[in-house]
Each structure stands twice: as structure tokens, then as C-alpha cells.
Design a protein around this motif. Sequence first.
Motif, mmCIF file in Angstrom:
data_model
loop_
_atom_site.group_PDB
_atom_site.id
_atom_site.type_symbol
_atom_site.label_atom_id
_atom_site.label_comp_id
_atom_site.label_asym_id
_atom_site.label_seq_id
_atom_site.Cartn_x
_atom_site.Cartn_y
_atom_site.Cartn_z
ATOM 1 N N ILE A 215 0.901 -1.180 -0.019
ATOM 2 C CA ILE A 215 0.012 0.043 0.146
ATOM 3 C C ILE A 215 1.015 1.368 0.113
ATOM 4 O O ILE A 215 1.676 1.565 0.783
ATOM 5 N N ILE A 216 1.043 1.877 -1.057
ATOM 6 C CA ILE A 216 1.919 3.077 -1.371
ATOM 7 C C ILE A 216 0.953 4.364 -0.819
ATOM 8 O O ILE A 216 1.651 5.513 -0.563
ATOM 9 N N GLU A 217 -0.290 4.594 -0.607
ATOM 10 C CA GLU A 217 -0.956 5.531 -0.306
ATOM 11 C C GLU A 217 -2.123 5.097 0.403
ATOM 12 O O GLU A 217 -2.957 4.334 0.263
ATOM 13 N N PHE A 218 -2.528 5.721 1.475
ATOM 14 C CA PHE A 218 -3.740 5.312 2.459
ATOM 15 C C PHE A 218 -4.057 6.695 3.101
ATOM 16 O O PHE A 218 -3.721 7.069 4.254
ATOM 17 N N LYS A 219 -5.201 7.480 2.381
ATOM 18 C CA LYS A 219 -5.682 8.794 2.942
ATOM 19 C C LYS A 219 -7.109 8.575 3.236
ATOM 20 O O LYS A 219 -7.842 8.217 2.606
ATOM 21 N N GLU A 220 -7.212 9.010 4.661
ATOM 22 C CA GLU A 220 -8.728 8.748 4.965
ATOM 23 C C GLU A 220 -9.136 10.138 5.790
ATOM 24 O O GLU A 220 -8.370 10.959 6.263
ATOM 25 N N ILE A 225 -11.848 6.844 2.132
ATOM 26 C CA ILE A 225 -10.692 6.297 2.129
ATOM 27 C C ILE A 225 -10.040 6.087 0.621
ATOM 28 O O ILE A 225 -10.828 5.392 0.039
ATOM 29 N N ARG A 226 -8.975 6.830 0.374
ATOM 30 C CA ARG A 226 -8.421 6.630 -0.879
ATOM 31 C C ARG A 226 -7.192 5.930 -0.721
ATOM 32 O O ARG A 226 -6.062 6.142 -0.162
ATOM 33 N N ILE A 227 -7.019 4.887 -1.421
ATOM 34 C CA ILE A 227 -6.024 4.016 -1.379
ATOM 35 C C ILE A 227 -5.174 3.572 -2.619
ATOM 36 O O ILE A 227 -6.151 3.296 -3.817
ATOM 37 N N GLN A 228 -4.100 3.535 -2.883
ATOM 38 C CA GLN A 228 -3.241 3.200 -3.893
ATOM 39 C C GLN A 228 -2.303 1.921 -3.572
ATOM 40 O O GLN A 228 -1.585 2.013 -2.491
ATOM 41 N N ALA A 229 -2.531 0.998 -4.351
ATOM 42 C CA ALA A 229 -1.895 -0.373 -3.921
ATOM 43 C C ALA A 229 -0.796 -0.823 -5.361
ATOM 44 O O ALA A 229 -1.233 -0.612 -6.448
ATOM 45 N N GLU A 230 0.235 -1.269 -5.150
ATOM 46 C CA GLU A 230 1.125 -1.891 -6.056
ATOM 47 C C GLU A 230 1.352 -3.350 -5.741
ATOM 48 O O GLU A 230 1.500 -3.989 -4.517
ATOM 49 N N ILE A 231 0.923 -3.998 -6.765
ATOM 50 C CA ILE A 231 1.046 -5.402 -6.928
ATOM 51 C C ILE A 231 2.247 -6.037 -7.461
ATOM 52 O O ILE A 231 2.507 -5.590 -8.738
ATOM 53 N N TYR A 232 3.198 -6.855 -6.775
ATOM 54 C CA TYR A 232 4.467 -6.949 -7.478
ATOM 55 C C TYR A 232 4.379 -8.687 -7.910
ATOM 56 O O TYR A 232 3.885 -9.428 -7.037
ATOM 57 N N VAL A 233 4.980 -8.410 -9.009
ATOM 58 C CA VAL A 233 4.938 -10.024 -9.438
ATOM 59 C C VAL A 233 6.533 -10.360 -9.797
ATOM 60 O O VAL A 233 7.298 -9.477 -9.909
ATOM 61 N N GLU A 234 6.869 -11.536 -10.134
ATOM 62 C CA GLU A 234 8.185 -12.031 -10.276
ATOM 63 C C GLU A 234 8.590 -11.974 -11.820
ATOM 64 O O GLU A 234 9.950 -11.791 -12.252
ATOM 65 N N ARG A 235 7.769 -12.161 -12.711
ATOM 66 C CA ARG A 235 7.942 -12.123 -14.288
ATOM 67 C C ARG A 235 6.935 -11.332 -14.911
ATOM 68 O O ARG A 235 5.746 -10.933 -14.643
ATOM 69 N N THR A 236 7.422 -10.909 -16.126
ATOM 70 C CA THR A 236 6.598 -9.967 -17.095
ATOM 71 C C THR A 236 5.291 -10.989 -17.267
ATOM 72 O O THR A 236 4.435 -10.217 -17.422
ATOM 73 N N SER A 237 5.465 -11.913 -17.670
ATOM 74 C CA SER A 237 4.505 -12.871 -18.165
ATOM 75 C C SER A 237 3.328 -12.896 -17.137
ATOM 76 O O SER A 237 2.141 -13.002 -17.290
ATOM 77 N N GLN A 238 3.522 -13.030 -15.777
ATOM 78 C CA GLN A 238 2.766 -12.885 -14.610
ATOM 79 C C GLN A 238 2.168 -11.706 -14.507
ATOM 80 O O GLN A 238 0.759 -11.484 -14.371
ATOM 81 N N ARG A 239 2.816 -10.439 -14.906
ATOM 82 C CA ARG A 239 2.070 -9.285 -14.763
ATOM 83 C C ARG A 239 0.776 -9.237 -15.907
ATOM 84 O O ARG A 239 -0.282 -8.707 -15.697
ATOM 85 N N SER A 240 1.260 -9.838 -16.998
ATOM 86 C CA SER A 240 0.108 -9.838 -18.114
ATOM 87 C C SER A 240 -1.030 -10.618 -17.721
ATOM 88 O O SER A 240 -2.307 -10.357 -17.977
ATOM 89 N N ILE A 241 -0.837 -11.737 -17.008
ATOM 90 C CA ILE A 241 -1.618 -12.674 -16.427
ATOM 91 C C ILE A 241 -2.811 -11.695 -15.336
ATOM 92 O O ILE A 241 -3.934 -11.844 -15.352
ATOM 93 N N ILE A 242 -2.046 -11.011 -14.310
ATOM 94 C CA ILE A 242 -2.661 -10.351 -13.469
ATOM 95 C C ILE A 242 -3.572 -9.370 -14.038
ATOM 96 O O ILE A 242 -4.826 -9.257 -13.585
ATOM 97 N N ILE A 243 -3.164 -8.449 -15.106
ATOM 98 C CA ILE A 243 -4.060 -7.644 -15.563
ATOM 99 C C ILE A 243 -4.984 -8.150 -16.643
ATOM 100 O O ILE A 243 -6.113 -7.620 -16.604
ATOM 101 N N GLY A 244 -4.582 -9.131 -17.319
ATOM 102 C CA GLY A 244 -5.671 -9.853 -17.973
ATOM 103 C C GLY A 244 -6.141 -9.043 -19.355
ATOM 104 O O GLY A 244 -5.619 -7.843 -19.407
ATOM 105 N N LYS A 245 -7.032 -9.435 -20.299
ATOM 106 C CA LYS A 245 -7.196 -9.036 -21.479
ATOM 107 C C LYS A 245 -8.024 -7.805 -21.452
ATOM 108 O O LYS A 245 -8.940 -7.612 -20.737
#
Length: 296
Positions: A215-220, A225-245
Motif C-alpha cells: 500500500i503506497i497511499e492510504f488517505k482517510e 478512504i483513498r488507497i493506492q496499491a502496488e501488486i508485485y510479481v516476479e515475471r513479466t508474463s505474470q504481470r500480463s496474467i494479473i492484468i488480463g485481457k
Amino acid sequence: MQESSHKAGFVSIIGRPNVGKSTLMNALVGEKLSIITSKAQTTRHRIMGILSGPDFQIVYSDTPGVITPKYELQKSMMSFVNASLEDADVILWVVDVTEEDINEELFKRVLHSEVPVIFLLNKIDLIGEVEAEKRLEVWKTKVKALHYLPVSAISKKNIDLVLGLIIQQMPVHPPYFPADELTDKTQRFFAAEIIREKIFLHYDKEVPYSCEVAIIEFKEDKKIIRIQAEIYVERTSQRSIIIGKGGAAIKQVGIEARKDMEAFFGKQVHLETYVKVETDWRKRDSQLRKFGYNNS
């Protein structure tokens, strides 16, 4: 009741992965504090759930399922297990109805703890009470414990009995936390865990295990509540899967996470998510420390 007769202590909930420890702690505390999925090794941290009564306070620790660690993240996860056992006044050793053999790694940890053990056979709703009692009798020949009890964390069967047995073993001690506190974790932590739960529910194979949420931002304010979150993966191919079509997959994760956050925080939530690649973060000490894991 006078302070001198107040009971308070720490309870370590341990077991193999996927035996229902998180569901059990949530049932004991009466709040959803640990994320729950059908996948093993969902819990990565030590999460404390605090139950306070007029004359007692129980501090439960839900910990990762006990395994033989193979890389740095798993070593850190097992360090949380060890820390909870060092603090424990009582151990809840949880197995489920599918288990037959003792986990040697877990057995060694319990054996060296030298504190009272309450042995729980969980998920008895799957087999019925008669069969559960038969299986519990077999476990009594394998494991030494102060008490043995069949339970169902999902249906809350015998959860009240577990509470009574724990209170009996609590030492006389002032409360460790204020009576209105439910956990030691921050709102940021739970926001990240809610997102991580949705990732485990929506993606298969290795992808959820390769993900971490920061969580890079949590403003209440009063209304939102305004939240910004970063999801980390280990490979570029996993990033594509997480995002989806067309971003459809990550959008669904965000919708469901926001809904649960609003229920958890009792307030409107605006959630933004970003997906980033951090190569082999599970094996790198510097990255693990950044994500709140202690590998010292």
C-alpha cells in the motif's frame, strides 16, 4: 473484577498449511482478520487477533502453515511461527480430518515449546461427530496434549469449549492491549491482505504465490478512504496474467477488494491498483525487508 485476578496471555495457532487455522482464529475472535482461501500457504505473516472480556484477554496468533522452507520468503514465514511459539502461553495444534500422519517439522516445534497444548481436530462438519471421535482417539495415541477436541471452525462447533479451555490456562496478568483493540496490525496491512486474498481467489497455479501487495497511499477523511496499491510479481508474463485481457482481470480484483474494504473499514473506499515486476523478490532479502518480512 480486580486487576490482580485478571487473566491475559498469548495463544499460538499452528498446523500444516490448509488446515483451517485462519478460519479458526476468525471464529475465536469473532472478526475476519485473516484472509481465507482454499489454497495452501495463504497466510504469510503472524497476525494477532485480540479477544478481551471483563476478566481476561487472549491474544491469538495466526501463523503460516508449518513447512520445511525452500527459499527466503518461506524461511521468513517460519520465523513468524517460531516467534509465536516463544511467546505462547497455550498452543492450539490444529489438524484437519484428512490428516493421518504427524508433520515432523511441526512436532519438533511443539515438543520444544514446553507449554500446554490443546489439540483440535478441525473440519468435523465434513465427516460427522461419530467418525470425528474415532479419528481423535487415534490422534491421542500419537500426540501428547492437555486436551483433545473435535471442532468445526466454519460452523463454529465447539468453539465456545475451546475458549473455556484456553481461559483455564491463561496466567494472571494485566491486559497487554487496550480492551477495544482487535489486532496488532495496521489498516494498511489489512488493505493489502484483502487485495492479496482476491488474487488467490482469482488466479491459478504459481501466480498468487509470486504476488505481494504494498500500500503506497492510504488517505482517510470523514467520508472516504483513498488507497493506492502496488501488486508485485516476479515475471513479466505474470504481470500480463494479473492484468488480463483489456485489464478485465485486475478490474475484477479491484471491484471485489474495494467491496470487502468498505465492509471492513465501514467507509467508502476509492482504490487504485498498479502491477509491477520485481524479479525473484521471494528469494531476495532486500525485497523481503521492504515488504515487511524479517529474515534476520
